[in-house]
Motif scaffolding. Structure first.
Motif, PDB file in Angstrom:
ATOM      1  N   VAL A  42       9.484  51.879  35.982  1.00  0.00           N
ATOM      2  CA  VAL A  42      10.204  52.683  36.983  1.00  0.00           C
ATOM      3  C   VAL A  42      11.287  51.822  37.646  1.00  0.00           C
ATOM      4  O   VAL A  42      12.447  52.216  37.774  1.00  0.00           O
ATOM      5  N   MET A  43      10.884  50.609  38.022  1.00  0.00           N
ATOM      6  CA  MET A  43      11.847  49.723  38.684  1.00  0.00           C
ATOM      7  C   MET A  43      12.952  49.293  37.732  1.00  0.00           C
ATOM      8  O   MET A  43      14.105  49.155  38.130  1.00  0.00           O
ATOM      9  N   ALA A  44      12.593  49.114  36.460  1.00  0.00           N
ATOM     10  CA  ALA A  44      13.625  48.738  35.483  1.00  0.00           C
ATOM     11  C   ALA A  44      14.654  49.859  35.333  1.00  0.00           C
ATOM     12  O   ALA A  44      15.877  49.610  35.293  1.00  0.00           O
ATOM     13  N   ILE A  45      14.163  51.100  35.316  1.00  0.00           N
ATOM     14  CA  ILE A  45      15.086  52.236  35.196  1.00  0.00           C
ATOM     15  C   ILE A  45      15.959  52.332  36.444  1.00  0.00           C
ATOM     16  O   ILE A  45      17.169  52.551  36.363  1.00  0.00           O
ATOM     17  N   VAL A  46      15.327  52.132  37.601  1.00  0.00           N
ATOM     18  CA  VAL A  46      16.096  52.160  38.856  1.00  0.00           C
ATOM     19  C   VAL A  46      17.183  51.085  38.818  1.00  0.00           C
ATOM     20  O   VAL A  46      18.342  51.328  39.170  1.00  0.00           O
ATOM     21  N   ALA A  47      16.794  49.897  38.357  1.00  0.00           N
ATOM     22  CA  ALA A  47      17.750  48.781  38.301  1.00  0.00           C
ATOM     23  C   ALA A  47      18.924  49.113  37.386  1.00  0.00           C
ATOM     24  O   ALA A  47      20.090  48.912  37.743  1.00  0.00           O
ATOM     25  N   LEU A  48      18.617  49.660  36.214  1.00  0.00           N
ATOM     26  CA  LEU A  48      19.683  50.009  35.266  1.00  0.00           C
ATOM     27  C   LEU A  48      20.590  51.085  35.859  1.00  0.00           C
ATOM     28  O   LEU A  48      21.813  51.017  35.765  1.00  0.00           O
ATOM     29  N   PHE A  49      19.944  52.061  36.496  1.00  0.00           N
ATOM     30  CA  PHE A  49      20.695  53.169  37.097  1.00  0.00           C
ATOM     31  C   PHE A  49      21.642  52.633  38.180  1.00  0.00           C
ATOM     32  O   PHE A  49      22.830  52.959  38.203  1.00  0.00           O
ATOM     33  N   VAL A  50      21.099  51.790  39.047  1.00  0.00           N
ATOM     34  CA  VAL A  50      21.916  51.258  40.150  1.00  0.00           C
ATOM     35  C   VAL A  50      23.056  50.405  39.603  1.00  0.00           C
ATOM     36  O   VAL A  50      24.209  50.524  40.032  1.00  0.00           O
ATOM     37  N   PHE A  51      22.728  49.576  38.644  1.00  0.00           N
ATOM     38  CA  PHE A  51      23.761  48.696  38.085  1.00  0.00           C
ATOM     39  C   PHE A  51      24.872  49.527  37.435  1.00  0.00           C
ATOM     40  O   PHE A  51      26.057  49.256  37.636  1.00  0.00           O
ATOM     41  N   ILE A  68      19.126  44.840  47.395  1.00  0.00           N
ATOM     42  CA  ILE A  68      18.511  45.709  48.408  1.00  0.00           C
ATOM     43  C   ILE A  68      17.877  46.936  47.752  1.00  0.00           C
ATOM     44  O   ILE A  68      16.768  47.341  48.110  1.00  0.00           O
ATOM     45  N   VAL A  69      18.578  47.516  46.793  1.00  0.00           N
ATOM     46  CA  VAL A  69      18.028  48.712  46.138  1.00  0.00           C
ATOM     47  C   VAL A  69      16.721  48.369  45.415  1.00  0.00           C
ATOM     48  O   VAL A  69      15.747  49.120  45.478  1.00  0.00           O
ATOM     49  N   LEU A  70      16.711  47.231  44.782  1.00  0.00           N
ATOM     50  CA  LEU A  70      15.473  46.800  44.125  1.00  0.00           C
ATOM     51  C   LEU A  70      14.338  46.658  45.137  1.00  0.00           C
ATOM     52  O   LEU A  70      13.218  47.114  44.913  1.00  0.00           O
ATOM     53  N   LEU A  71      14.668  46.050  46.266  1.00  0.00           N
ATOM     54  CA  LEU A  71      13.645  45.849  47.299  1.00  0.00           C
ATOM     55  C   LEU A  71      13.145  47.197  47.818  1.00  0.00           C
ATOM     56  O   LEU A  71      11.931  47.420  47.936  1.00  0.00           O
ATOM     57  N   PHE A  72      14.077  48.094  48.137  1.00  0.00           N
ATOM     58  CA  PHE A  72      13.677  49.402  48.663  1.00  0.00           C
ATOM     59  C   PHE A  72      12.831  50.164  47.625  1.00  0.00           C
ATOM     60  O   PHE A  72      11.868  50.834  47.975  1.00  0.00           O
ATOM     61  N   SER A  73      13.220  50.056  46.366  1.00  0.00           N
ATOM     62  CA  SER A  73      12.453  50.744  45.320  1.00  0.00           C
ATOM     63  C   SER A  73      11.037  50.192  45.279  1.00  0.00           C
ATOM     64  O   SER A  73      10.060  50.937  45.185  1.00  0.00           O
ATOM     65  N   PHE A  74      10.951  48.893  45.377  1.00  0.00           N
ATOM     66  CA  PHE A  74       9.648  48.228  45.335  1.00  0.00           C
ATOM     67  C   PHE A  74       8.789  48.685  46.517  1.00  0.00           C
ATOM     68  O   PHE A  74       7.609  49.013  46.361  1.00  0.00           O
ATOM     69  N   VAL A  75       9.400  48.718  47.693  1.00  0.00           N
ATOM     70  CA  VAL A  75       8.661  49.136  48.891  1.00  0.00           C
ATOM     71  C   VAL A  75       8.176  50.577  48.723  1.00  0.00           C
ATOM     72  O   VAL A  75       7.021  50.906  49.030  1.00  0.00           O
ATOM     73  N   TYR A  76       9.048  51.413  48.190  1.00  0.00           N
ATOM     74  CA  TYR A  76       8.696  52.824  48.041  1.00  0.00           C
ATOM     75  C   TYR A  76       7.537  53.000  47.061  1.00  0.00           C
ATOM     76  O   TYR A  76       6.591  53.745  47.327  1.00  0.00           O
ATOM     77  N   VAL A  77       7.618  52.280  45.975  1.00  0.00           N
ATOM     78  CA  VAL A  77       6.541  52.341  44.980  1.00  0.00           C
ATOM     79  C   VAL A  77       5.238  51.826  45.592  1.00  0.00           C
ATOM     80  O   VAL A  77       4.159  52.411  45.426  1.00  0.00           O
ATOM     81  N   LEU A  78       5.334  50.764  46.333  1.00  0.00           N
ATOM     82  CA  LEU A  78       4.166  50.161  46.968  1.00  0.00           C
ATOM     83  C   LEU A  78       3.536  51.112  47.989  1.00  0.00           C
ATOM     84  O   LEU A  78       2.305  51.256  48.061  1.00  0.00           O
ATOM     85  N   VAL A  79       4.379  51.780  48.750  1.00  0.00           N
ATOM     86  CA  VAL A  79       3.871  52.726  49.748  1.00  0.00           C
ATOM     87  C   VAL A  79       3.133  53.862  49.054  1.00  0.00           C
ATOM     88  O   VAL A  79       2.050  54.278  49.489  1.00  0.00           O
ATOM     89  N   ASN A  80       3.690  54.351  47.968  1.00  0.00           N
ATOM     90  CA  ASN A  80       3.027  55.420  47.233  1.00  0.00           C
ATOM     91  C   ASN A  80       1.664  54.973  46.717  1.00  0.00           C
ATOM     92  O   ASN A  80       0.695  55.723  46.749  1.00  0.00           O
ATOM     93  N   LEU A  81       1.619  53.732  46.263  1.00  0.00           N
ATOM     94  CA  LEU A  81       0.361  53.178  45.789  1.00  0.00           C
ATOM     95  C   LEU A  81      -0.660  53.118  46.926  1.00  0.00           C
ATOM     96  O   LEU A  81      -1.822  53.508  46.776  1.00  0.00           O
ATOM     97  N   MET A  82      -0.194  52.657  48.073  1.00  0.00           N
ATOM     98  CA  MET A  82      -1.086  52.552  49.235  1.00  0.00           C
ATOM     99  C   MET A  82      -1.596  53.928  49.663  1.00  0.00           C
ATOM    100  O   MET A  82      -2.766  54.089  50.041  1.00  0.00           O
ATOM    101  N   ILE A  83      -0.735  54.914  49.591  1.00  0.00           N
ATOM    102  CA  ILE A  83      -1.156  56.272  49.960  1.00  0.00           C
ATOM    103  C   ILE A  83      -2.279  56.740  49.039  1.00  0.00           C
ATOM    104  O   ILE A  83      -3.284  57.290  49.482  1.00  0.00           O
ATOM    105  N   ASP A  84      -2.087  56.497  47.753  1.00  0.00           N
ATOM    106  CA  ASP A  84      -3.109  56.901  46.790  1.00  0.00           C
ATOM    107  C   ASP A  84      -4.449  56.224  47.085  1.00  0.00           C
ATOM    108  O   ASP A  84      -5.519  56.830  46.962  1.00  0.00           O
ATOM    109  N   VAL A  85      -4.377  54.967  47.468  1.00  0.00           N
ATOM    110  CA  VAL A  85      -5.605  54.231  47.777  1.00  0.00           C
ATOM    111  C   VAL A  85      -6.245  54.788  49.045  1.00  0.00           C
ATOM    112  O   VAL A  85      -7.472  54.987  49.126  1.00  0.00           O
ATOM    113  N   ILE A  86      -5.417  55.082  50.020  1.00  0.00           N
ATOM    114  CA  ILE A  86      -5.947  55.614  51.287  1.00  0.00           C
ATOM    115  C   ILE A  86      -6.602  56.992  51.065  1.00  0.00           C
ATOM    116  O   ILE A  86      -7.609  57.310  51.697  1.00  0.00           O
TER     117      ILE A  86
END
Lengths: 533, 313
Positions: free
Chosen positions: B15-24, B285-303
């Motif tokens: 997902v992050m690789a696709i985001v990176a390619l898209f942003v670039f 920054i976009v990579l970082l935000f994507s990472f944070v967003y993915v991480l938050v989604n993961l945390m939600i699933d765990v919660i």
């Protein structure tokens, strides 16, 4: 409700509410020897040769010194230089440095540093390039003496070394000045009155300057970039604020001491606050402009360009930029900065008097214009260009032109205006800008007035007459000759419509009343400025 | 659970690789050229070209992209075109203010919005409910910058209780840190509080109509126990979801909030970088935000699995 209305209303209310209230706690707690300054823009890089933005030049003027400095009378004065000699034929310049000059790293300033610095500067500066074109050699004679040998005389040498237009000929240590002029330096070591605190730099938010204890100021009174740069402050903090309402509120609240250029909408609020002084910042002001592309129809025909000049109302443009404050603008029948020694309006009649739409439409028809789209680039994120773009769109429509209004951002305009392709293929017909009045006093640093075709600024005007008269100015030997030459340049540039001047306008600066010593000038000068608790 | 988390993390990489390619790709085809901005108005086309070459912007798309990916894989986000500073250092410099703002806003939201939503649901149809929901609509409708200016006017200019702008790091003390964040957090939190309060109310209303709540009432359990032990826990899944999704809202809102309150955070860095076409910084920054967003989604699933034992992976 738009953002501008909200900020005006709220800042206005804030200003009224604060009238009569003394400086708040935050200001009282701050050191009186620290000045907090809100600059016009973000200091995104700090190499005054690599990056030529005004904000970089303004910060650099504290950190790096120049051989000569321009004074308030627009005359070059010795600064780092103790003396200079010119050979009888005007081809050899020999300069001697003042004794005791030191860089911020403790090393003495030597001729070899100057030679390397001038070489780097000359590669990036329009006047420097002119000198390079006739240079025979630039060498260090001894530690304090250096020599510039030319193939032909260059009467404007001292002006070139003193001018405040970016890039200025700042002197750096040789090891730094040897950096490729197209690559950025990474050490910010100068010999100016303030040191740059690199460790505290947060690009986009904060830049800090500290007093350089070993700076040796001249004994004369300071005058712009010339004279004794006596620092009264120990520390100057530049605080970047992208939002004007926030800057206004911070100034009212005493969280900052000096705001370089408050927007016109907020000036009435600041003027009502008894703790704040407001005055014109730069008496040399700015010249509004839009440029037409001389390569493609319709503006490749001088009649189409003249038609636009006949119809445009500078008052419309100026009111769009500065609002109702009549002290802030004046009509400009030409291209040069008003109230300067060689100012001349020769040939400016087409921009004066009642606007003649009928004659303009007739001239436009004669040019062969037949309704093709006119691509007008407007940077919406720059209030000055946005205001001018709106007026131009209306002007062209009233002239019966088919306007393709491209509303975009400055970064895109900056890139697209460099395209020489036809307007329908990524090119353009016109874009808006403005020029600092300090750059438009003479042709010395006035890129926008040059009309040498492919080598000219965007729009690529080709006016041999204008170029001939510009050469005449470079050869002028005294003020009278210069003034006559400027008149001829003005006339030729208007006849061929190198670009369209939209008027002359000024901007304010604002500071808290416990700050003193602020002078009017083309950049903020911090020497002589002091602050009481 | 652990294998689930590992699988989820592995799934985020493409997902992050696709985001990176898209942003670039997006930046590559977008108009605007940093070399033009750097060169300034005095520059000739030759100067601009030399700067483009020195920055490597004249190289083919795939070469630039490959070089960027290679550096990323080696932990190097590149160097800012304008400041000549490492992108990671610039992001690190700006991360503190943004994280602080988001944390305070998140805390404020949970403390204010959840009880408001619970009370509104408990008193559904009453005047209190209408007042709370009225405020929620108000908060949801006002732009962040309007709320920001109003707060600055009242609490900074008029009452002089709090500073107008700026950020003080936590290392300088808790109160200096907090006082700079109170107004921005309220401004940023308004929309978020309104959203969470409305979702909490809706979720609670549904739960409060369940049989087991009637049973709890019948056996004489107090209001607090019913609301906060039985009902709230069972209504938590949509609330947790909206809080998680709201973090994306916070990132977007932080851009405006940081400008209004002159906070040197990632939001302002993003805007500055976009306006200057500082590609490496935008990409970082976009990579970082994507990472944070993915991480938050993961945390939600765990919660989810913690608040609702019926959910299993």
């Amino acid at each position: 409700m738009d953002r501008r209305t909200v900020l005006k209303g709220l800042a206005g209310a804030g200003g009224l509410a604060l009238t009569g209230i003394s400086a708040p706690a935050i200001a009282q707690g701050a050191s009186a020897r620290t000045l907090r300054f809100v600059p016009q823009a973000n200091l995104a890089n700090f190499d005054p040769i690599w990056g030529t933005q005004y904000v970089v030049r303004n910060a650099a003027a504290m950190v790096w010194d120049t051989l000569y400095g321009i004074d308030a009378q627009l005359q070059p004065q010795r600064q780092m230089v103790e003396s200079e000699e010119t050979s009888d034929d005007g081809k050899i310049w020999t300069f001697k440095l003042r004794p005791g000059l030191k860089f911020h790293d403790g090393e003495p300033v030597l001729s070899k540093d100057v030679v390397a610095s001038l070489s780097r500067w000359a590669a990036r500066d329009p006047m420097g390039l002119m000198i390079l074109a006739i240079q025979q050699e630039l060498t260090a004679v001894d530690d304090r003496t250096f020599k510039w040998v030319l193939k032909q005389p260059f009467p404007k040498m001292l002006y070139a070394l003193a001018k405040n237009n970016a890039p200025c000929s700042f002197v750096m240590p040789e090891r730094i000045a040897k950096t490729d002029p197209f690559k950025q330096i990474t050490e910010y070591v100068g010999s100016g009155p303030m040191k740059f605190a690199k460790g505290e730099w947060v690009p986009g938010a904060k830049a800090v300057f500290e007093k350089f204890a070993d700076y040796v100021p001249r004994q004369e009174k300071a005058s712009w970039l010339a004279g004794g740069k006596q620092m009264q402050l120990d520390r100057i903090e530049w605080i970047v604020m992208p939002d004007p309402a926030t800057a206004a509120a911070a100034l009212q609240n005493g969280e900052v001491d000096w705001w370089e250029n408050p927007i016109a909408d907020l000036v009435p609020v600041l003027k009502k606050n008894k703790n704040i002084s407001v005055d014109i910042g730069d008496p040399l002001g700015n010249i509004g402009s839009f440029r037409m592309n001389h390569l493609f129809a319709p503006f490749n025909d001088v009649r189409a360009r003249r038609a636009v000049l006949m119809a445009l109302s500078q008052e419309d443009y100026m009111r769009a930029i500065v609002g109702d404050d009549n002290a802030l603008w004046k009509p400009l029948p030409g291209f040069f900065t008003p109230d300067t020694p060689v100012y001349n309006e020769l040939g400016g009649e087409i921009l004066k008097g009642k606007r003649d739409f009928d004659a303009a439409k007739k001239l436009l028809a004669e040019s062969g214009y037949s309704g093709q789209p006119v691509t007008c680039l407007v940077a919406q994120d720059q209030p000055i260009t946005k205001a001018q773009g709106d007026v131009t769109a209306d002007l062209l429509k009233r002239l019966g032109m088919n306007v393709d209004f491209v509303a975009t951002d400055w970064g895109t305009v900056g890139s697209r205006r460099a395209q020489k392709t036809p307007p329908g293929q990524g090119g353009w017909n016109m874009f808006h800008s403005w020029h600092a009045g300090a750059d438009c006093i003479t042709p010395a640093a006035y890129t926008a007035i040059r009309a040498n075709g492919d080598k000219a600024w965007f729009g690529w005007p080709n006016s041999p007459n204008t170029e001939k008269e510009i050469t005449g100015w470079f050869e002028a030997k005294n003020v009278e000759e210069e003034k006559a030459a400027i008149g001829k340049v003005n006339k030729a540039a208007i006849e061929d419509v190198v670009y369209a001047p939209t008027g002359f306008f000024l901007t304010y600066t604002a500071w808290r009343k416990n700050v003193s010593g602020i002078t009017k000038g083309p950049l903020p000068f911090f020497w002589g400025v002091s602050k009481s608790a | 659970m652990l294998s689930y988390i590992l699988r989820r993390i592995a799934a985020t990489l493409p997902v992050m690789a696709i985001v990176a390619l898209f942003v670039f790709s997006l930046l590559y085809i977008a108009p605007g050229d940093p070399a033009v901005v750097i060169a300034g108005d005095q520059a000739s086309p030759e100067d601009v070209e030399r700067i483009r070459q020195s920055l490597g912007l004249d190289r083919p798309f795939l070469v630039q992209f490959g070089s960027w990916v290679w550096r990323i894989l080696h932990g190097d986000l590149g160097t800012s075109i304008f400041t000549n500073l490492p992108v990671s250092a610039m992001i690190g410099q700006r991360l503190g203010p943004t994280l602080s703002l988001m944390m305070v806003t998140l805390l404020l939201t949970i403390v204010v919005a959840v009880p408001l939503g619970v009370v509104a649901a408990w008193k559904a149809g009453s005047l209190i409910d209408r007042i709370i929901m009225g405020f929620a609509v108000f908060g949801f409708s006002l732009p962040v910058f309007v709320v920001g200016y109003m707060l600055a006017y009242i609490f900074a200019l008029e009452l002089e209780w709090l500073p107008v702008q700026g950020y003080t790091p936590l290392s300088a003390g808790f109160w200096p840190w907090l006082e700079n964040l109170i107004l921005p957090a309220i401004a940023l939190g308004c929309v978020y509080i309104a959203l969470v309060a409305r979702i909490t109310r809706a979720a609670m209303l549904e739960v409060l109509q369940q049989d087991y709540i009637r049973t709890a009432k019948a056996k004489g359990l107090g209001q607090g126990g019913i609301l906060f032990i039985h009902a709230l826990k069972n209504a938590a899944v949509p609330i947790v979801t909206v809080i998680g999704i709201g973090i994306a809202l916070l990132i977007g809102g932080a851009v405006v909030t940081e400008s209004v309150f002159a906070i040197p955070g990632l939001g302002r860095l993003t805007i500055d970088a976009i306006l200057r076409r500082d590609y490496p910084v935008i990409q970082g920054i976009v990579l970082l935000f994507s990472f944070v967003y993915v991480l938050v989604n993961l945390m939600i699933d765990v919660i989810y699995t913690l608040v609702d034992p019926r959910i299993r992976y």
